[in-house]
Design an enzyme around this catalytic site. Structure first.
Site, mmCIF file in Angstrom:
data_model
loop_
_atom_site.group_PDB
_atom_site.id
_atom_site.type_symbol
_atom_site.label_atom_id
_atom_site.label_comp_id
_atom_site.label_asym_id
_atom_site.label_seq_id
_atom_site.Cartn_x
_atom_site.Cartn_y
_atom_site.Cartn_z
ATOM 1 N N LEU A 1 -17.236 -8.602 -40.888
ATOM 2 C CA LEU A 1 -17.510 -9.541 -39.930
ATOM 3 C C LEU A 1 -16.040 -10.381 -39.862
ATOM 4 C CD1 LEU A 1 -19.674 -10.966 -38.397
ATOM 5 C CD2 LEU A 1 -19.533 -12.630 -40.091
ATOM 6 N N HIS B 1 -23.210 -9.334 -33.796
ATOM 7 C CA HIS B 1 -21.955 -10.223 -33.753
ATOM 8 C C HIS B 1 -21.087 -9.810 -32.941
ATOM 9 C CE1 HIS B 1 -19.058 -12.923 -35.272
ATOM 10 N NE2 HIS B 1 -19.869 -13.791 -35.760
ATOM 11 N N ARG C 1 -23.923 -15.904 -29.434
ATOM 12 C CA ARG C 1 -23.259 -14.408 -29.586
ATOM 13 C C ARG C 1 -23.986 -13.225 -28.871
ATOM 14 N NH1 ARG C 1 -23.991 -15.344 -36.305
ATOM 15 N NH2 ARG C 1 -22.274 -16.740 -36.294
ATOM 16 N N GLU D 1 -17.135 -16.407 -36.435
ATOM 17 C CA GLU D 1 -17.068 -17.254 -35.247
ATOM 18 C C GLU D 1 -16.232 -18.409 -35.465
ATOM 19 O OE1 GLU D 1 -20.845 -16.993 -33.301
ATOM 20 O OE2 GLU D 1 -20.789 -19.290 -33.271
ATOM 21 N N GLN E 1 -29.593 -9.330 -33.811
ATOM 22 C CA GLN E 1 -28.337 -9.784 -33.344
ATOM 23 C C GLN E 1 -27.186 -8.898 -33.872
ATOM 24 O OE1 GLN E 1 -26.396 -13.355 -35.118
ATOM 25 N NE2 GLN E 1 -27.048 -14.178 -33.027
ATOM 26 N N HIS F 1 -25.836 -7.456 -37.131
ATOM 27 C CA HIS F 1 -25.498 -8.644 -37.975
ATOM 28 C C HIS F 1 -26.714 -9.418 -38.639
ATOM 29 C CE1 HIS F 1 -23.185 -11.893 -39.612
ATOM 30 N NE2 HIS F 1 -23.707 -12.664 -38.910
ATOM 31 N N ARG G 1 -30.146 -15.903 -32.961
ATOM 32 C CA ARG G 1 -29.718 -16.929 -33.789
ATOM 33 C C ARG G 1 -28.345 -17.517 -33.510
ATOM 34 N NH1 ARG G 1 -26.653 -17.413 -38.666
ATOM 35 N NH2 ARG G 1 -26.367 -14.972 -38.848
ATOM 36 N N PHE H 1 -18.822 -24.355 -33.673
ATOM 37 C CA PHE H 1 -19.623 -22.967 -33.789
ATOM 38 C C PHE H 1 -20.228 -22.562 -32.398
ATOM 39 C CE2 PHE H 1 -20.161 -19.778 -36.919
ATOM 40 C CZ PHE H 1 -19.247 -20.051 -37.916
HETATM 41 C C1 FAD Z 1 -20.695 -11.115 -43.285
HETATM 42 C C2 FAD Z 1 -21.888 -12.050 -43.050
HETATM 43 C C3 FAD Z 1 -21.401 -13.496 -42.756
HETATM 44 C C4 FAD Z 1 -22.458 -14.337 -42.285
HETATM 45 N N1 FAD Z 1 -22.101 -15.719 -42.057
HETATM 46 C C5 FAD Z 1 -23.035 -16.566 -42.166
HETATM 47 C C6 FAD Z 1 -22.577 -18.007 -41.731
HETATM 48 O O1 FAD Z 1 -21.408 -18.414 -41.425
HETATM 49 N N2 FAD Z 1 -23.541 -19.085 -41.355
HETATM 50 C C7 FAD Z 1 -24.736 -18.580 -41.470
HETATM 51 O O2 FAD Z 1 -25.585 -19.685 -41.198
HETATM 52 N N3 FAD Z 1 -25.519 -17.347 -41.757
HETATM 53 C C8 FAD Z 1 -24.017 -16.255 -41.906
HETATM 54 N N4 FAD Z 1 -24.750 -14.891 -42.220
HETATM 55 C C9 FAD Z 1 -25.939 -14.905 -42.406
HETATM 56 C C10 FAD Z 1 -26.565 -14.997 -43.738
HETATM 57 O O3 FAD Z 1 -25.356 -15.168 -44.630
HETATM 58 C C11 FAD Z 1 -27.704 -14.353 -44.193
HETATM 59 O O4 FAD Z 1 -28.798 -14.252 -43.171
HETATM 60 C C12 FAD Z 1 -28.432 -14.918 -45.382
HETATM 61 O O5 FAD Z 1 -27.406 -15.175 -46.459
HETATM 62 C C13 FAD Z 1 -29.168 -14.087 -46.277
HETATM 63 O O6 FAD Z 1 -29.858 -14.695 -47.371
HETATM 64 P P1 FAD Z 1 -31.026 -14.348 -48.034
HETATM 65 O O7 FAD Z 1 -31.327 -15.227 -49.093
HETATM 66 O O8 FAD Z 1 -32.241 -14.161 -46.927
HETATM 67 O O9 FAD Z 1 -30.926 -12.903 -48.818
HETATM 68 P P2 FAD Z 1 -29.448 -12.083 -49.375
HETATM 69 O O10 FAD Z 1 -28.503 -13.099 -49.614
HETATM 70 O O11 FAD Z 1 -29.041 -10.734 -48.677
HETATM 71 O O12 FAD Z 1 -30.428 -11.864 -50.667
HETATM 72 C C14 FAD Z 1 -31.396 -10.636 -50.685
HETATM 73 C C15 FAD Z 1 -31.771 -10.593 -52.044
HETATM 74 O O13 FAD Z 1 -32.865 -9.793 -52.347
HETATM 75 C C16 FAD Z 1 -32.637 -8.937 -53.475
HETATM 76 N N5 FAD Z 1 -33.529 -7.912 -52.916
HETATM 77 C C17 FAD Z 1 -33.601 -7.091 -51.866
HETATM 78 N N6 FAD Z 1 -34.539 -6.085 -51.879
HETATM 79 C C18 FAD Z 1 -35.029 -6.284 -53.215
HETATM 80 C C19 FAD Z 1 -36.040 -5.397 -53.785
HETATM 81 N N7 FAD Z 1 -36.616 -4.447 -53.272
HETATM 82 N N8 FAD Z 1 -36.362 -5.922 -55.071
HETATM 83 C C20 FAD Z 1 -35.917 -6.987 -55.664
HETATM 84 N N9 FAD Z 1 -34.717 -7.620 -55.216
HETATM 85 C C21 FAD Z 1 -34.504 -7.453 -53.860
HETATM 86 C C22 FAD Z 1 -31.477 -8.653 -53.530
HETATM 87 O O14 FAD Z 1 -30.914 -8.159 -54.494
HETATM 88 C C23 FAD Z 1 -30.794 -10.117 -53.012
HETATM 89 O O15 FAD Z 1 -30.763 -10.742 -54.400
HETATM 90 C C24 FAD Z 1 -23.822 -14.246 -42.346
HETATM 91 C C25 FAD Z 1 -24.116 -12.688 -42.556
HETATM 92 C C26 FAD Z 1 -23.304 -11.834 -42.816
HETATM 93 C C27 FAD Z 1 -23.589 -10.520 -43.276
#
Ligand code: FAD
Ligand code: SF4
Ligand code: FES
Lengths: 577, 240
Positions: free
Chosen positions: A247, A237, A281, A250, A235, A351, A391, A115
Site C-alpha cells: 500500500l 485501494h 477509493r 492515501e 475495497q 485492500h 469504507r 483523507f
Molecule cells: C496496508 C494497510 C494500510 C491500512 N491503513 C489504514 C489506515 O490508515 N486507516 C485505517 O483506518 N485503516 C487502515 N487499514 C485497514 C486496517 O488497518 C485494518 O482493517 C485493521 O487494522 C484490521 O484490524 P483487526 O484488529 O480487525 O485485524 P488484524 O490486525 O488483522 O488482526 C487479526 C488478528 O487475528 C488473529 N487471527 C486471525 N485468524 C486467527 C485464527 N484462526 N486463530 C487465532 N487468531 C487468528 C491474527 O493473529 C491477528 O492477531 C489498512 C490496511 C492495510 C492492509
C-alpha cells in the site's frame, strides 16, 4: 487439553487487543492469536485514524458520520455510523493518553491531515480529520495497545489458531484451537467469544493484505451455519505498488500527492471535479482502471496490469521524510524509486473487506432475527455495518477502537449473568473430529500452490474493480471446482510440532469458502454501489437493492437472503463529489 | 534468473545437528527472498519452516541471516543478495535464539526481556478529561526513532555482547526503554532508572554498532543507548 475461560478473544490486532483491555477485568479472559500480537496486520495501517477533533480546521462528528454514510453509498447503517463518529473523538484521546505518539502540530496538539471522502459541511470541501503518526499510525496503535495489555497483565495464547466453534443451538460454548508449537488441539470453553480475526484480502492476486489475512473467523462461522453480510463489497485501494500490491497510503494524496496518466494529465479532474484525487477509493480505483483500459496507462498497453503515476515529488524531501517516511522507504526498497524525486508507479490493490460477520452496535452477532448468545465480532472481520458499500480511509482504525471497546464492554456485562459454558459432548465430538482431520491431512496429497494461485487469479480478474455477469459466473464456476478438488490437497509435513503446512491448508480452505460467498453475492446484486461495480448494471438501484446481503453456505452453494438498511437519518442521494 | 537457496535445516526434536539443503528457484531479481521461500514451501517442500506475515517489512516475523547478515526476508530483494544466474544465497536462523525448526526461532526469552523494561507509558500526570496531553513537535521528535521498532530480533542476533554476557537485555529491549525514558509525557527515569542503570542493561553495551547496522527500521540503536547512558549519569548527578 481442556481450558476454561469466561471470555475468549480470537485475534490480537487492534480490535482484539482493545476488547481484551475492556473485558479482562470482568472475568477470566484469554486472547488467542495465530500470530504474535505485535505481528498483526493492524501494524501495517499507515495513513491515520479519523476523528473530528477540529485541531486544525472546524469539524464536527455529524459531518464525519454523514461522510461515512455517503462514502459507503448509503449501504451504511446510519445509527452505527453516528456512534462511530461521535465516539471516535474519545477513542483518539484515549489512545493518546495511553501513550500513542501522534504527530504534533506546532502548538503540540495531535496533527491532522486530509483523507479521501472526509469533508466539511456535508461535502463542501476536504477537511483535515485524519489523526496520524507519520505513516505508521497502525503500528503505533498496535504497539500502544499491546503495551497496555502487558501493563494490565492480559493473558495470551500466542500462535494458537482457532479452527472451529462449539455451539449449543444458538449459544456458543467454546472453540477448538490448534497450538502451533506442539500440534495439540485444545477445547477451550468460554461464555463469550469475540472474533477479531481481521481481513481476507489474500483471496485476490494483488493485495495490501498480510499472508495471515485469510478470513478464518468468518469462514469458521459460515461453516457452522451462520450468515455473512455484504460479502460482495471488497475495497480496492487505488494506490498499491505496481505488481506487489504494497500500500501507498492515501495520506500521500492527503499531503498533496497527485495522480497522472501517461499524457501527464491529472485525470481525476474528469472523474471527481471537487475532491479530485481525494475522492473515495472506489471512485479513484475505477478512474484508474478506466484510464488504463483507454490506453492512458504509463505503458499505454490498455491492459489492467498497466499503471499510473502518483507524484509527490513537488512536496520536497522534508515533507516526504517527515510525513511519509515509510512510504519513501518502501519505494526505495521495492522499486528503487525516491518519491521525493520521481513519481511512484501504482495500480489498484485489494485492500479491505467491508463485509463479514453481521453484528449489532455492541458487537453481538445477529442477522437481525437470530441473536447468537455469547458470540461477538469486531474489527475488519465484522460487519456492523459502518462501511456499507465502500469504507472511507481512516474509518477502520476508528472502528477497531470504538467497536472493539463496545464489544469488550458488552462481553464483560454478558459474562456476569451468563450460565457457565458447557461444551459437553458436542465439544468432545468436535475435538475428536479435528484430531482425525489433522491426521488425515498429514497423509499427504497435492500441494497448495496451484489451487491458491488459481483462486487469486480468478478472483482478481473476475470479481475485481469492474464486474460483469459473465465474469462473475466464471469465478463462481472456478471457485466451485477448486472447492470440489480441495480434498486432494494434503501436507507433506508429518510433524506434530511447528507444522505450518497443515495450517496453511486450513487457511486456503477458508479463503476458498469466502471467495464463494463474495462471488455468489456479487453475481446476485444487479446494480452498482460503492465498491461493487457492475458494468452490465452501471446504476445504483435503491428500489431493489438498498438492502444488506446475507449469504449462507449450503454445501457447495450459497443461499442468499437480504436485510434492510438503517436509513433513519439521511435520505439516500446520488453520490457525487 | 535461477538462484540457489542454501538453507540451514534443523529440527531439535529429531536431529542431533543441523544440515544444509539447497533449492534451486527461478526468480525475478526484484522478487523478495520471502517470495522464494514461499514458493519452495507451496510447490516443493512443505516441511520447510519459517515465519511470515505482512510481506513488506513491518510485522517483524521473518528476520533471519541472509548471506550471514541479519535481514528481513521480505525486505531483501534477490538482486540485493545475488548478482548472476546460479548464485548461492545462504539462509540461517537468527543467532542467540534457540532454533525451533529450520528458520523459526524461539522468541520467548527475547520478548521476556522486552517486557522486563516495562514498555508502557507511566504518565507523569493524569490525562486531561476528554482531551490530550500536549507534546511539542520537538519532544515528539525525541522518541521518533525508538517508536519504529517492530521487535524483529535482528539486533539481538547481531549483538556480539550477547556472546560474552548472555544476561544482557539486548538492543531491542533498550530501544523500548528509550522510547519511554525520552517521552515527555512519561515519568521516565523516575520509574525506569533501576531497569536501565544496570550492568546487564545500558552498561553492557560497548559500542560495536552491529545492531545499528542490521536494524531493518534503520533505528540508530547504539546512539539511543549512548544517549541513555549520558541521561542516566546526569540524572544521578541531579542535573535533570
Ligand atoms: C496496508 C494497510 C494500510 C491500512 N491503513 C489504514 C489506515 O490508515 N486507516 C485505517 O483506518 N485503516 C487502515 N487499514 C485497514 C486496517 O488497518 C485494518 O482493517 C485493521 O487494522 C484490521 O484490524 P483487526 O484488529 O480487525 O485485524 P488484524 O490486525 O488483522 O488482526 C487479526 C488478528 O487475528 C488473529 N487471527 C486471525 N485468524 C486467527 C485464527 N484462526 N486463530 C487465532 N487468531 C487468528 C491474527 O493473529 C491477528 O492477531 C489498512 C490496511 C492495510 C492492509
Ligand atoms: S531495534 Fe531494529 S533490529 Fe532491533 S528488534 Fe527493533 S526493529 Fe528489529
Ligand atoms: S513478513 Fe512481516 S516483516 Fe517480513
Amino acid at each position: 487439553m481442556r481450558f476454561d475461560y469466561d471470555v475468549v478473544i480470537i485475534g490480537a490486532g487492534g480490535a482484539g487487543l482493545y476488547a481484551a483491555l475492556e473485558a479482562s477485568g470482568a472475568g477470566k479472559t484469554a486472547v488467542i492469536s495465530k500470530l504474535y500480537p505485535q505481528r498483526s496486520h493492524t501494524g501495517a495501517a499507515q495513513g491515520g485514524i479519523g476523528a473530528a477533533l477540529g485541531n486544525l480546521e472546524e469539524d464536527n462528528p455529524e459531518w464525519h458520520a454523514f461522510d461515512t454514510v455517503k462514502g459507503g453509498d448509503y449501504l451504511v447503517d446510519q445509527n452505527a455510523a453516528v456512534i462511530l463518529a461521535e465516539e471516535a473523538v474519545r477513542a483518539v484521546y484515549d489512545l493518546e493518553n495511553k501513550g500513542l505518539p501522534f504527530s504534533r502540530t506546532p502548538e503540540g496538539k495531535i496533527d491532522q491531515r486530509r483523507f479521501g471522502g472526509h469533508t466539511r459541511d456535508f461535502g463542501a470541501a476536504a477537511v483535515k480529520r485524519s489523526c496520524f503518526s507519520a505513516d505508521r499510525t497502525g503500528h503505533m496503535i498496535l504497539q500502544t495497545l499491546y503495551q497496555q495489555c502487558i501493563k494490565n497483565n492480559v493473558s495470551f495464547h500466542d500462535e494458537w489458531q482457532a479452527v472451529d466453534v462449539v455451539m449449543d443451538g444458538s449459544r456458543i460454548t467454546g472453540i477448538i484451537a490448534f497450538e502451533l508449537s506442539t500440534g495439540e488441539l485444545h477445547l477451550v470453553s468460554a461464555k463469550a467469544v469475540l472474533f477479531a480475526t481481521g481481513g481476507f484480502g489474500r483471496m485476490f492476486k494483488v493485495t495490501s493484505n498480510a499472508i495471515a489475512n485469510t478470513g478464518d473467523g468468518p469462514a469458521i462461522l459460515a461453516r457452522n451455519g451462520l450468515p455473512l453480510m455484504d460479502m460482495e463489497f471488497f475495497q480496492f485501494h487505488p494506490t498499491g505498488i505496481r505488481k506487489m500490491g504494497i500500500l501507498i497510503t492515501e495520506g500521500v494524496r492527503g499531503e498533496g500527492g497527485m495522480l497522472f496518466n501517461r499524457h501527464g494529465e491529472r485525470f481525476m479532474e474528469k472523474y471527481a471535479p471537487t475532491l479530485l484525487d481525494l475522492a473515495p477509493r472506489d471512485m479513484v480505483s475505477r478512474a484508474i482502471i478506466t484510464e488504463l483500459s483507454r490506453g492512458n496507462g504509463i505503458q499505454g498497453s490498455g491492459a489492467i496490469d498497466d499503471w499510473v503515476n502518483l507524484d509527490a515529488s513537488h512536496l520536497g524531501k522534508e515533507v516526504v521524510e517527515s510525513k511519509i517516511p515509510d512510504i519513501a522507504d518502501f519505494c526505495r526498497t521495492y522499486l528503487g524509486v525516491d518519491p521525493a524525486v520521481e513519481p511512484m508507479p501504482v495500480q489498484p490493490t485489494a485492500h479491505y473487506a467491508m463485509g463479514g460477520i453481521p453484528t449489532d452496535v455492541d458487537g453481538r452477532v445477529t442477522d437481525g432475527t437470530t441473536l447468537w448468545n455469547g458470540l461477538f465480532a469486531a474489527g475488519e472481520c465484522a460487519c456492523v455495518s459502518v462501511h456499507g458499500a465502500n469504507r472511507l480511509g481512516t474509518n477502520s482504525l476508528v472502528e477497531l477502537i470504538v467497536y472493539g471497546r463496545r464489544s469488550g464492554q458488552a462481553m464483560a456485562a454478558y459474562v456476569k449473568d451468563a450460565p457457565a459454558a458447557n461444551p459437553g459432548s458436542a465439544g468432545n465430538d468436535k475435538l475428536a473430529h479435528w484430531k482425525k482431520r489433522i491426521e488425515a491431512l498429514k497423509k499427504g496429497g497435492k500441494k497448495t500452490g496451484d489451487s491458491m494461485e488459481a483462486m487469486k487469479e480468478t478472483m482478481m480478474t473476475n470479481v475485481g474493480v469492474y464486474r460483469t455477469e459473465k465474469n462473475i459466473q466464471k469465478a463462481v464456476k472456478d471457485i466451485t471446482a477448486l472447492r470440489a478438488s480441495f480434498g486432494e490437497i494434503g501436507a507433506q509435513d508429518r510433524d506434530a510440532h511447528f507444522n505450518m503446512e497443515v495450517l496453511s491448508i486450513l487457511e486456503l480452505e477458508n479463503l476458498l469458502d469466502l471467495s464463494l460467498h463474495t462471488s455468489a453475492a456479487a453475481l446476485a446484486r444487479t446494480e452498482s454501489r460503492g465498491a461493487h461495480s457492475r458494468e452490465d448494471y452501471p446504476e445504483r438501484d435503491d428500489a431493489q437493492w438498498l438492502k444488506h446481503t446475507l449469504s449462507r453456505l449450503d454445501k457447495d452453494k450459497i443461499k442468499l437472503d437480504y436485510k434492510p438498511v438503517d436509513v433513519s437519518r439521511w435520505e439516500p442521494k446520488p453520490r457525487v463529489y | 534468473m535461477n538462484v540457489i537457496l542454501d538453507i540451514n535445516r534443523f529440527d531439535p526434536e529429531r536431529d542431533s545437528e543441523s544440515r544444509r539443503e539447497r533449492f534451486e528457484v527461478c526468480v525475478e531479481p526484484t522478487d523478495r527472498v520471502l517470495d522464494a521461500l514461499i514458493h519452495i514451501s507451496r510447490y516443493e517442500d512443505g516441511t520447510l519452516a519459517f515465519r511470515k506475515s505482512c510481506a513488506h517489512g513491518i510485522c517483524g516475523s521473518d528476520a533471519m541471516r541472509i548471506n550471514g547478515k541479519e535481514r528481513l526476508a521480505c525486505k531483501t530483494l534477490i538482486r540485493d543478495v545475488a548478482e548472476a544466474d546460479g548464485d548461492i544465497v545462504t539462509l540461517d536462523p537468527l543467532n542467540h535464539f534457540p532454533v525451533q525448526k529450520d528458520l523459526m526461532v524461539d522468541q520467548s526469552e527475547f520478548l521476556a526481556r522486552f517486557r522486563a523494561v516495562e514498555p508502557y507509558l507511566n504518565p507523569k500526570e493524569a490525562p486531561p478529561p476528554n482531551g490530550e496531553f500536549y507534546q511539542s513537535a520537538q519532544d515528539r521528535a525525541l522518541i521518533d526513532d525508538a517508536t519504529k521498532c517492530i521487535n524483529c530480533g535482528a539486533c539481538y542476533s547481531a549483538c556480539p555482547k550477547l556472546d560474552e554476557n548472555p544476561y544482557f537485555l539486548g538492543p531491542a529491549a533498550l530501544v523500548a526503554a528509550a522510547r519511554f525514558v525520552f517521552d515527555s509525557r512519561d515519568k521516565g527515569l523516575d520509574e525506569r532508572l533501576k531497569i536501565v542503570d544496570d550492568a546487564d542493561a545500558i552498561w553492557s553495551c560497548d559500542n560495536h554498532f552491529d545492531c545499528t547496522r542490521v536494524c531493518p527500521r534503520e533505528i540508530k540503536i547504539t546512539k539511543l543507548i549512548n544517549l541513555m547512558k549520558r541521561t542516566v549519569n546526569k540524572y544521578k548527578e541531579g542535573q535533570l
